[in-house]
Design a protein around this motif. Sequence first.
Motif, mmCIF file in Angstrom:
data_model
loop_
_atom_site.group_PDB
_atom_site.id
_atom_site.type_symbol
_atom_site.label_atom_id
_atom_site.label_comp_id
_atom_site.label_asym_id
_atom_site.label_seq_id
_atom_site.Cartn_x
_atom_site.Cartn_y
_atom_site.Cartn_z
ATOM 1 N N PRO A 33 -5.175 2.315 13.538
ATOM 2 C CA PRO A 33 -6.244 1.343 13.828
ATOM 3 C C PRO A 33 -7.443 1.451 12.894
ATOM 4 O O PRO A 33 -8.147 0.470 12.670
ATOM 5 C CB PRO A 33 -6.634 1.668 15.275
ATOM 6 C CG PRO A 33 -6.121 3.047 15.527
ATOM 7 C CD PRO A 33 -4.886 3.177 14.696
ATOM 8 N N LEU A 34 -7.686 2.645 12.339
ATOM 9 C CA LEU A 34 -8.838 2.801 11.446
ATOM 10 C C LEU A 34 -8.570 2.284 10.045
ATOM 11 O O LEU A 34 -9.491 2.057 9.273
ATOM 12 C CB LEU A 34 -9.249 4.281 11.377
ATOM 13 C CG LEU A 34 -9.725 4.906 12.698
ATOM 14 C CD1 LEU A 34 -10.081 6.371 12.485
ATOM 15 C CD2 LEU A 34 -10.935 4.148 13.236
ATOM 16 N N THR A 35 -7.303 2.134 9.691
ATOM 17 C CA THR A 35 -6.972 1.676 8.337
ATOM 18 C C THR A 35 -6.183 0.373 8.373
ATOM 19 O O THR A 35 -5.440 0.064 7.453
ATOM 20 C CB THR A 35 -6.159 2.753 7.608
ATOM 21 O OG1 THR A 35 -5.043 3.128 8.426
ATOM 22 C CG2 THR A 35 -6.998 3.973 7.316
ATOM 23 N N LYS A 36 -6.332 -0.388 9.464
ATOM 24 C CA LYS A 36 -5.684 -1.683 9.608
ATOM 25 C C LYS A 36 -4.168 -1.541 9.461
ATOM 26 O O LYS A 36 -3.541 -0.825 10.195
ATOM 27 C CB LYS A 36 -6.288 -2.686 8.626
ATOM 28 C CG LYS A 36 -7.777 -2.921 8.872
ATOM 29 C CD LYS A 36 -8.355 -3.944 7.920
ATOM 30 C CE LYS A 36 -9.845 -4.156 8.180
ATOM 31 N NZ LYS A 36 -10.437 -5.126 7.255
ATOM 32 N N ASN A 37 -3.565 -2.224 8.474
ATOM 33 C CA ASN A 37 -2.112 -2.185 8.350
ATOM 34 C C ASN A 37 -1.597 -0.963 7.595
ATOM 35 O O ASN A 37 -0.393 -0.788 7.460
ATOM 36 C CB ASN A 37 -1.614 -3.454 7.643
ATOM 37 C CG ASN A 37 -1.718 -4.666 8.546
ATOM 38 O OD1 ASN A 37 -1.683 -4.527 9.761
ATOM 39 N ND2 ASN A 37 -1.852 -5.837 7.962
ATOM 40 N N PHE A 38 -2.495 -0.162 7.065
ATOM 41 C CA PHE A 38 -2.060 1.032 6.341
ATOM 42 C C PHE A 38 -1.524 2.054 7.338
ATOM 43 O O PHE A 38 -2.162 2.324 8.359
ATOM 44 C CB PHE A 38 -3.233 1.628 5.550
ATOM 45 C CG PHE A 38 -2.811 2.570 4.465
ATOM 46 C CD1 PHE A 38 -2.139 2.107 3.352
ATOM 47 C CD2 PHE A 38 -3.077 3.931 4.565
ATOM 48 C CE1 PHE A 38 -1.755 2.970 2.339
ATOM 49 C CE2 PHE A 38 -2.703 4.805 3.572
ATOM 50 C CZ PHE A 38 -2.031 4.320 2.450
ATOM 51 N N PRO A 39 -0.328 2.651 7.082
ATOM 52 C CA PRO A 39 0.301 3.487 8.117
ATOM 53 C C PRO A 39 -0.286 4.891 8.246
ATOM 54 O O PRO A 39 0.046 5.611 9.191
ATOM 55 C CB PRO A 39 1.766 3.572 7.659
ATOM 56 C CG PRO A 39 1.702 3.410 6.175
ATOM 57 C CD PRO A 39 0.558 2.459 5.916
ATOM 58 N N PHE A 40 -1.157 5.302 7.308
ATOM 59 C CA PHE A 40 -1.660 6.673 7.334
ATOM 60 C C PHE A 40 -3.126 6.706 7.754
ATOM 61 O O PHE A 40 -3.845 5.705 7.661
ATOM 62 C CB PHE A 40 -1.495 7.334 5.959
ATOM 63 C CG PHE A 40 -0.111 7.177 5.391
ATOM 64 C CD1 PHE A 40 0.996 7.634 6.097
ATOM 65 C CD2 PHE A 40 0.095 6.558 4.170
ATOM 66 C CE1 PHE A 40 2.276 7.479 5.588
ATOM 67 C CE2 PHE A 40 1.366 6.404 3.649
ATOM 68 C CZ PHE A 40 2.465 6.867 4.358
ATOM 69 N N VAL A 41 -3.565 7.852 8.186
ATOM 70 C CA VAL A 41 -4.951 8.000 8.636
ATOM 71 C C VAL A 41 -5.925 7.806 7.485
ATOM 72 O O VAL A 41 -6.985 7.209 7.634
ATOM 73 C CB VAL A 41 -5.151 9.391 9.276
ATOM 74 C CG1 VAL A 41 -6.609 9.604 9.653
ATOM 75 C CG2 VAL A 41 -4.256 9.536 10.496
ATOM 76 N N GLN A 47 -6.561 6.732 3.225
ATOM 77 C CA GLN A 47 -6.057 5.976 2.085
ATOM 78 C C GLN A 47 -6.796 6.469 0.849
ATOM 79 O O GLN A 47 -7.955 6.128 0.629
ATOM 80 C CB GLN A 47 -6.253 4.473 2.284
ATOM 81 C CG GLN A 47 -5.589 3.623 1.201
ATOM 82 C CD GLN A 47 -5.622 2.143 1.553
ATOM 83 O OE1 GLN A 47 -6.238 1.758 2.515
ATOM 84 N NE2 GLN A 47 -4.962 1.322 0.758
ATOM 85 N N THR A 48 -6.116 7.291 0.030
ATOM 86 C CA THR A 48 -6.747 7.939 -1.119
ATOM 87 C C THR A 48 -6.490 7.115 -2.372
ATOM 88 O O THR A 48 -5.332 6.922 -2.763
ATOM 89 C CB THR A 48 -6.196 9.357 -1.297
ATOM 90 O OG1 THR A 48 -6.272 10.052 -0.041
ATOM 91 C CG2 THR A 48 -7.000 10.122 -2.338
ATOM 92 N N PRO A 49 -7.536 6.636 -3.033
ATOM 93 C CA PRO A 49 -7.337 5.746 -4.186
ATOM 94 C C PRO A 49 -6.482 6.344 -5.293
ATOM 95 O O PRO A 49 -5.624 5.658 -5.859
ATOM 96 C CB PRO A 49 -8.766 5.469 -4.657
ATOM 97 C CG PRO A 49 -9.605 5.649 -3.429
ATOM 98 C CD PRO A 49 -8.959 6.745 -2.657
ATOM 99 N N TRP A 50 -6.697 7.635 -5.635
ATOM 100 C CA TRP A 50 -5.938 8.187 -6.769
ATOM 101 C C TRP A 50 -4.457 8.336 -6.443
ATOM 102 O O TRP A 50 -3.599 8.219 -7.325
ATOM 103 C CB TRP A 50 -6.535 9.495 -7.266
ATOM 104 C CG TRP A 50 -6.493 10.674 -6.334
ATOM 105 C CD1 TRP A 50 -7.468 11.104 -5.505
ATOM 106 C CD2 TRP A 50 -5.411 11.601 -6.164
ATOM 107 N NE1 TRP A 50 -7.087 12.222 -4.829
ATOM 108 C CE2 TRP A 50 -5.818 12.567 -5.214
ATOM 109 C CE3 TRP A 50 -4.136 11.721 -6.718
ATOM 110 C CZ2 TRP A 50 -5.006 13.622 -4.815
ATOM 111 C CZ3 TRP A 50 -3.319 12.769 -6.321
ATOM 112 C CH2 TRP A 50 -3.758 13.706 -5.383
#
Length: 603
Positions: free
Chosen positions: A450-458, A460-463
């Motif tokens: 829920p904190l990252t919308k559709n991203f499945p992980f807690v 989201q690291t840009p690099w």
Amino acid sequence: KACAIGFILALGVSFLLLNDYRNTAIGDGPLESGASLATGFSGGQQKQVLTLQAQQQGGGSGGIPTAVQSPAVIPPIAAVAPAPLPTPPPGPMALTKNCVPKCLPSCSQSARPGIPCIRGVTVWPYKSRTEWRANLGERILKAVTPVVTEQDCKGWRLFGDHVFCLRAMELQGGAALALSYGIEGRDMWSEMMSNWYHVSPRLFDCFQDPNNSPPLGGKANNGAGIGFCPEVGNGPPCYDMRYEPNRICLGHKPGIIESRKYETLASHLSNRGPLSTYAKIDVEGSEWTVLENLLASPADQDKLRTLDMEVHFGWRPASERDGQDLTEQQQLERQVEIIERLGERFHVTGSTLEVYNMGWRPWERCPTSQCDEEKIHTLGGFPLVQFAVSFVNKKVFGAPPPVMQAPAPVPAPAEDLDFNPESETCQRVYSSASSRPGTPCVAPAKGGHPLTKNFPFVKQTPWRLALGLRVFRAVTGHLTKQDCEDFQLFGDSTWCMRAMRGKNVLGLSYGIEQRDLWSEKMSNVFGMPTKLYDCFIPPSLSVPIAGKAPNATGKGGCEIYNGGHCYEMTYEPYRICLGLEARQIGSRKYETLEMHLKGRETL
């Protein structure tokens, strides 16, 4: 330059060398000669990279029971424990009280690396309780608690009384020597040095009857050759390397004691270079003055690469009595100081303390506190009279390892910012479970945190995303079926048929496992001889590596085997792994790709 050799990367990516496309325009422009282009990749199960890590094996020795039984709760006894002793000085200490061994639920009986879990008692088991004995025991525990990690050592190997730091075991062959003191009927340590690490050992013992000890009697298979002997412990004593038996004991000075000949460690280290010698000392209490003399010689300490010992506190063998007019407390204090001083130039890698503690059951042996107090013990009563401990010279590690910091973000190339391989509307062209050519259709995740919308992980690291996009771009296939004159898809491989023809072509396959369908395809579909390389899979589990697959049957000759192992063209199996450099690591041989390409023509 390269040959027409196909091999599968761990990711399951298939590449085509582009020399076949000299001056041929594909896509937006001509391709450079000598470059490589991905033809496709599989999304199936990735093959695991095998690394040399700790392999726990059975073993164990010593006078303390080693039956591994660790009850969750020590049975209560109707007695009142005496007042606790003072807490020892702070420092790196073994875990105590309610700790749980990290190896549970499946613990080997070998020595173990890391901080040992040492249980104390709820009811004191001895008739007396002497403060100085407990304080000396805590000093020992502190001195033999490891600080070196598995990462520092590049892995462990555990067997019996020994914890081998693999970083220290890289010196092999003629540059290294193994000295083993205390042989008994069989000496597993020297067999391991010979058969695992290919170091020639010298064996010393003046007590053991040679008629009851094949290695000391010179009757063990000697210099059999690398790979000849069975796994250590699975057969009679056997040495791949030449070993030298000596009816001589280790002592603090040369001479004859009770008709037995003694020589010094210093004499055996003479003419040895820095970090050139592995040593094992198990001499039933004769080690202390030997170690004291070693501590007096920094040069001799620097010659030792590793030191494996069984230490015996409070013992008084004949070789230690000369000039040792000390009280019991003075003797034990001297021995504790020696074990502490070894830490100035050596790291402890592990000991048998935890496995001995797991087998220590004082509530059964001393239920009414009727036992005599041990000569030396921890605050919790655990005896430290005899145990095995492994050391490695600090100079093996060079400078202290730097403190690891999180890597700086890796900026994505400008073109990657516009590259999005994920699409909810893409259509999959192929339905098979094999590797596939072309641009893969990869649907993005649905739902997610829920904190990252559709991203499945807690997080989201840009690099990480940037590197992932670069990987995806590098392995996206751009060749078409027309460019390749067709594709053939099988398992992890996408073969461009234009590349699968030619004369004097050879297939090299690294990593065989039980069966190697890639090399069978090279042989039976594309008509090329193959060479198979694997040093991990036992030949008993791999028909092709054992050389038992039908070989060179001729075109069509494999049809009668109904899909079983079979090669129409000649194949050659090798118990060799692919490595960065040609070397021996443990019992495994490594060779380079460059060696195997030597003498091969272009394409």
